[in-house]
Motif scaffolding. Structure first.
Motif, PDB file in Angstrom:
ATOM      1  N   VAL A  85      18.526  -9.470  14.612  1.00 21.14           N
ATOM      2  CA  VAL A  85      17.273  -9.345  13.869  1.00 21.14           C
ATOM      3  C   VAL A  85      17.485  -9.752  12.417  1.00 21.14           C
ATOM      4  O   VAL A  85      18.307  -9.154  11.713  1.00 21.14           O
ATOM      5  CB  VAL A  85      16.722  -7.908  13.932  1.00 21.14           C
ATOM      6  CG1 VAL A  85      15.434  -7.794  13.124  1.00 21.14           C
ATOM      7  CG2 VAL A  85      16.486  -7.484  15.375  1.00 21.14           C
ATOM      8  N   HIS A  86      16.761 -10.776  11.999  1.00 18.17           N
ATOM      9  CA  HIS A  86      16.750 -11.190  10.592  1.00 18.17           C
ATOM     10  C   HIS A  86      15.501 -10.588   9.954  1.00 18.17           C
ATOM     11  O   HIS A  86      14.386 -10.907  10.354  1.00 18.17           O
ATOM     12  CB  HIS A  86      16.707 -12.717  10.499  1.00 18.17           C
ATOM     13  CG  HIS A  86      16.509 -13.240   9.108  1.00 18.17           C
ATOM     14  ND1 HIS A  86      17.564 -13.605   8.298  1.00 18.17           N
ATOM     15  CD2 HIS A  86      15.378 -13.462   8.383  1.00 18.17           C
ATOM     16  CE1 HIS A  86      17.086 -14.037   7.130  1.00 18.17           C
ATOM     17  NE2 HIS A  86      15.759 -13.946   7.156  1.00 18.17           N
ATOM     18  N   TRP A  87      15.705  -9.718   8.980  1.00 20.61           N
ATOM     19  CA  TRP A  87      14.578  -9.050   8.321  1.00 20.61           C
ATOM     20  C   TRP A  87      14.561  -9.449   6.856  1.00 20.61           C
ATOM     21  O   TRP A  87      15.298  -8.915   6.046  1.00 20.61           O
ATOM     22  CB  TRP A  87      14.688  -7.542   8.475  1.00 20.61           C
ATOM     23  CG  TRP A  87      13.560  -6.753   7.876  1.00 20.61           C
ATOM     24  CD1 TRP A  87      12.406  -7.230   7.330  1.00 20.61           C
ATOM     25  CD2 TRP A  87      13.481  -5.323   7.751  1.00 20.61           C
ATOM     26  NE1 TRP A  87      11.615  -6.210   6.882  1.00 20.61           N
ATOM     27  CE2 TRP A  87      12.256  -5.015   7.133  1.00 20.61           C
ATOM     28  CE3 TRP A  87      14.327  -4.275   8.122  1.00 20.61           C
ATOM     29  CZ2 TRP A  87      11.858  -3.708   6.853  1.00 20.61           C
ATOM     30  CZ3 TRP A  87      13.943  -2.976   7.846  1.00 20.61           C
ATOM     31  CH2 TRP A  87      12.714  -2.702   7.221  1.00 20.61           C
ATOM     32  N   ASP A  88      13.729 -10.437   6.552  1.00 17.46           N
ATOM     33  CA  ASP A  88      13.467 -10.782   5.158  1.00 17.46           C
ATOM     34  C   ASP A  88      12.420  -9.789   4.666  1.00 17.46           C
ATOM     35  O   ASP A  88      11.293  -9.763   5.178  1.00 17.46           O
ATOM     36  CB  ASP A  88      12.954 -12.214   5.058  1.00 17.46           C
ATOM     37  CG  ASP A  88      12.721 -12.674   3.628  1.00 17.46           C
ATOM     38  OD1 ASP A  88      12.669 -11.796   2.724  1.00 17.46           O
ATOM     39  OD2 ASP A  88      12.573 -13.879   3.407  1.00 17.46           O
ATOM     40  N   LEU A  89      12.765  -9.001   3.678  1.00 21.26           N
ATOM     41  CA  LEU A  89      11.860  -7.949   3.227  1.00 21.26           C
ATOM     42  C   LEU A  89      10.534  -8.497   2.710  1.00 21.26           C
ATOM     43  O   LEU A  89       9.556  -7.747   2.622  1.00 21.26           O
ATOM     44  CB  LEU A  89      12.540  -7.094   2.148  1.00 21.26           C
ATOM     45  CG  LEU A  89      13.688  -6.207   2.653  1.00 21.26           C
ATOM     46  CD1 LEU A  89      14.419  -5.563   1.481  1.00 21.26           C
ATOM     47  CD2 LEU A  89      13.186  -5.137   3.617  1.00 21.26           C
ATOM     48  N   ASP A  90      10.482  -9.793   2.399  1.00 15.28           N
ATOM     49  CA  ASP A  90       9.211 -10.323   1.914  1.00 15.28           C
ATOM     50  C   ASP A  90       8.188 -10.531   3.035  1.00 15.28           C
ATOM     51  O   ASP A  90       7.080 -11.010   2.794  1.00 15.28           O
ATOM     52  CB  ASP A  90       9.391 -11.587   1.079  1.00 15.28           C
ATOM     53  CG  ASP A  90       9.755 -12.835   1.874  1.00 15.28           C
ATOM     54  OD1 ASP A  90       9.661 -12.814   3.117  1.00 15.28           O
ATOM     55  OD2 ASP A  90      10.124 -13.841   1.245  1.00 15.28           O
ATOM     56  N   VAL A  91       8.530 -10.156   4.274  1.00 11.14           N
ATOM     57  CA  VAL A  91       7.522 -10.076   5.332  1.00 11.14           C
ATOM     58  C   VAL A  91       6.549  -8.930   5.059  1.00 11.14           C
ATOM     59  O   VAL A  91       5.447  -8.888   5.599  1.00 11.14           O
ATOM     60  CB  VAL A  91       8.189  -9.897   6.721  1.00 11.14           C
ATOM     61  CG1 VAL A  91       8.714  -8.474   6.906  1.00 11.14           C
ATOM     62  CG2 VAL A  91       7.232 -10.266   7.845  1.00 11.14           C
ATOM     63  N   LEU A  92       6.979  -8.009   4.164  1.00  9.79           N
ATOM     64  CA  LEU A  92       6.167  -6.848   3.823  1.00  9.79           C
ATOM     65  C   LEU A  92       5.150  -7.179   2.734  1.00  9.79           C
ATOM     66  O   LEU A  92       5.375  -8.046   1.886  1.00  9.79           O
ATOM     67  CB  LEU A  92       7.064  -5.705   3.338  1.00  9.79           C
ATOM     68  CG  LEU A  92       8.099  -5.200   4.343  1.00  9.79           C
ATOM     69  CD1 LEU A  92       9.093  -4.267   3.651  1.00  9.79           C
ATOM     70  CD2 LEU A  92       7.428  -4.501   5.507  1.00  9.79           C
ATOM     71  N   SER A  93       4.054  -6.456   2.761  1.00 12.28           N
ATOM     72  CA  SER A  93       3.051  -6.590   1.710  1.00 12.28           C
ATOM     73  C   SER A  93       3.566  -5.968   0.416  1.00 12.28           C
ATOM     74  O   SER A  93       4.123  -4.862   0.436  1.00 12.28           O
ATOM     75  CB  SER A  93       1.767  -5.884   2.133  1.00 12.28           C
ATOM     76  OG  SER A  93       0.915  -5.675   1.021  1.00 12.28           O
ATOM     77  N   PRO A  94       3.395  -6.635  -0.740  1.00 13.06           N
ATOM     78  CA  PRO A  94       3.851  -6.054  -2.012  1.00 13.06           C
ATOM     79  C   PRO A  94       3.072  -4.806  -2.410  1.00 13.06           C
ATOM     80  O   PRO A  94       3.519  -4.064  -3.285  1.00 13.06           O
ATOM     81  CB  PRO A  94       3.650  -7.192  -3.019  1.00 13.06           C
ATOM     82  CG  PRO A  94       2.623  -8.075  -2.401  1.00 13.06           C
ATOM     83  CD  PRO A  94       2.844  -7.987  -0.917  1.00 13.06           C
ATOM     84  N   THR A  95       1.942  -4.545  -1.791  1.00 11.12           N
ATOM     85  CA  THR A  95       1.230  -3.289  -2.057  1.00 11.12           C
ATOM     86  C   THR A  95       1.802  -2.145  -1.233  1.00 11.12           C
ATOM     87  O   THR A  95       1.575  -0.977  -1.543  1.00 11.12           O
ATOM     88  CB  THR A  95      -0.277  -3.422  -1.747  1.00 11.12           C
ATOM     89  OG1 THR A  95      -0.456  -3.757  -0.364  1.00 11.12           O
ATOM     90  CG2 THR A  95      -0.905  -4.504  -2.603  1.00 11.12           C
ATOM     91  N   ASP A  96       2.556  -2.484  -0.178  1.00 10.06           N
ATOM     92  CA  ASP A  96       3.158  -1.451   0.674  1.00 10.06           C
ATOM     93  C   ASP A  96       4.602  -1.183   0.295  1.00 10.06           C
ATOM     94  O   ASP A  96       5.069  -0.035   0.393  1.00 10.06           O
ATOM     95  CB  ASP A  96       3.078  -1.889   2.139  1.00 10.06           C
ATOM     96  CG  ASP A  96       3.651  -0.862   3.094  1.00 10.06           C
ATOM     97  OD1 ASP A  96       2.942   0.132   3.378  1.00 10.06           O
ATOM     98  OD2 ASP A  96       4.795  -1.030   3.556  1.00 10.06           O
ATOM     99  N   PHE A  97       5.337  -2.219  -0.128  1.00  4.59           N
ATOM    100  CA  PHE A  97       6.763  -2.082  -0.433  1.00  4.59           C
ATOM    101  C   PHE A  97       7.042  -2.828  -1.724  1.00  4.59           C
ATOM    102  O   PHE A  97       6.761  -4.029  -1.835  1.00  4.59           O
ATOM    103  CB  PHE A  97       7.593  -2.663   0.717  1.00  4.59           C
ATOM    104  CG  PHE A  97       9.067  -2.389   0.603  1.00  4.59           C
ATOM    105  CD1 PHE A  97       9.582  -1.137   0.900  1.00  4.59           C
ATOM    106  CD2 PHE A  97       9.946  -3.384   0.208  1.00  4.59           C
ATOM    107  CE1 PHE A  97      10.939  -0.883   0.803  1.00  4.59           C
ATOM    108  CE2 PHE A  97      11.303  -3.137   0.103  1.00  4.59           C
ATOM    109  CZ  PHE A  97      11.807  -1.884   0.410  1.00  4.59           C
ATOM    110  N   ARG A  98       7.579  -2.127  -2.699  1.00  7.47           N
ATOM    111  CA  ARG A  98       7.647  -2.660  -4.059  1.00  7.47           C
ATOM    112  C   ARG A  98       8.954  -3.367  -4.409  1.00  7.47           C
ATOM    113  O   ARG A  98       9.039  -4.023  -5.443  1.00  7.47           O
ATOM    114  CB  ARG A  98       7.424  -1.511  -5.073  1.00  7.47           C
ATOM    115  CG  ARG A  98       6.147  -0.725  -4.850  1.00  7.47           C
ATOM    116  CD  ARG A  98       4.915  -1.589  -4.998  1.00  7.47           C
ATOM    117  NE  ARG A  98       4.811  -2.166  -6.329  1.00  7.47           N
ATOM    118  CZ  ARG A  98       3.987  -3.147  -6.660  1.00  7.47           C
ATOM    119  NH1 ARG A  98       3.203  -3.692  -5.745  1.00  7.47           N
ATOM    120  NH2 ARG A  98       3.936  -3.596  -7.888  1.00  7.47           N
ATOM    121  N   ALA A  99       9.972  -3.257  -3.574  1.00  2.27           N
ATOM    122  CA  ALA A  99      11.281  -3.816  -3.926  1.00  2.27           C
ATOM    123  C   ALA A  99      11.481  -5.200  -3.307  1.00  2.27           C
ATOM    124  O   ALA A  99      12.473  -5.477  -2.637  1.00  2.27           O
ATOM    125  CB  ALA A  99      12.396  -2.859  -3.496  1.00  2.27           C
TER     126      ALA A  99
END
Length: 221
Positions: free
Chosen positions: A141-155
């Protein structure tokens, strides 16, 4: 990359966790895992971007790492992998198709499986179907954290304070941390996760606090 390959070949782990750095961090570990699990291994690519560029389109390794793992860029020791994956062994989750750039079109040319953020908002079923259809027993599993919304995850990069997202030159993630957590738990019931790469962690508050404190005399005495 050479040092990562040396460590993996020396220690021969059955599972690998990689944390930190850009998306290129998973190239060597996933190539290694492919040599161990062969055609029983698949890749789940959790990312708002496909990372399938070639050297003619980009000079950034993090933009071409998945193309490398698919054997698309065998032009140098940096981009060549020893154990390439087949297109049916790869699936995108959270990819934003409408924002694909010219350098991203290989994912369409190779007909790679894609599930959008909206398709995965309530259910992991598209991924579970892909696992079953391709008899995948193990997952990297490759998890690029930028798959997340910046309003949900700030880092993440797109959550940089005062950034104008309207000027951001690529797709902005739309998934939530809880959705990713549910996906990882669901796929763990269908297959065994043997590789997990977590990339592009940008803890802005910690970085900015450190920068401010580093200029204060008490921290430099």
């Amino acid at each position: 990359m050479a040092e990562a390959e040396r460590i993996l070949n020396d220690r021969q782990p059955d599972k690998v966790i990689i944390f930190g750095g850009d998306c290129s961090i998973t190239q060597v570990p996933f190539d290694y895992l492919k040599s161990k699990y062969t055609d029983k291994l698949g890749i789940l690519w959790l990312d708002a971007h496909p990372d399938v560029a070639g050297p003619k389109d980009s000079s950034h390794l993090h933009e071409m790492v998945l193309a490398n793992l698919l054997g698309q860029n065998p032009c140098s020791n940096i981009t060549k992998v020893k154990h390439p994956f087949k297109p049916n062994e790869v699936m995108f989750a959270g990819l934003i198709e409408e924002d694909l750039r010219k350098m991203d079109k290989t994912c369409k040319k190779l007909n790679l499986k894609i599930a959008s953020p909206e398709e995965l908002a309530e259910s992991s079923q598209p991924i579970l179907n892909w696992i079953e259809e391709n008899s995948i027993e193990y997952l990297a599993v490759h998890w690029d954290l930028d798959v997340l919304s910046p309003t949900d995850f700030r880092a993440i990069l797109t959550a940089m304070p005062y950034m104008d997202l309207g000027c951001f030159p690529a797709a902005v993630g739309r998934m939530t941390l809880n959705e990713i957590g549910r996906i990882l738990n669901d796929i763990s019931e269908k297959t065994e996760i043997v590789g997990l790469g977590i990339a592009e962690h940008m803890p802005w508050d910690a970085i900015n606090l450190r920068n401010v404190l580093s200029g204060i005399s008490i921290f430099n005495d």
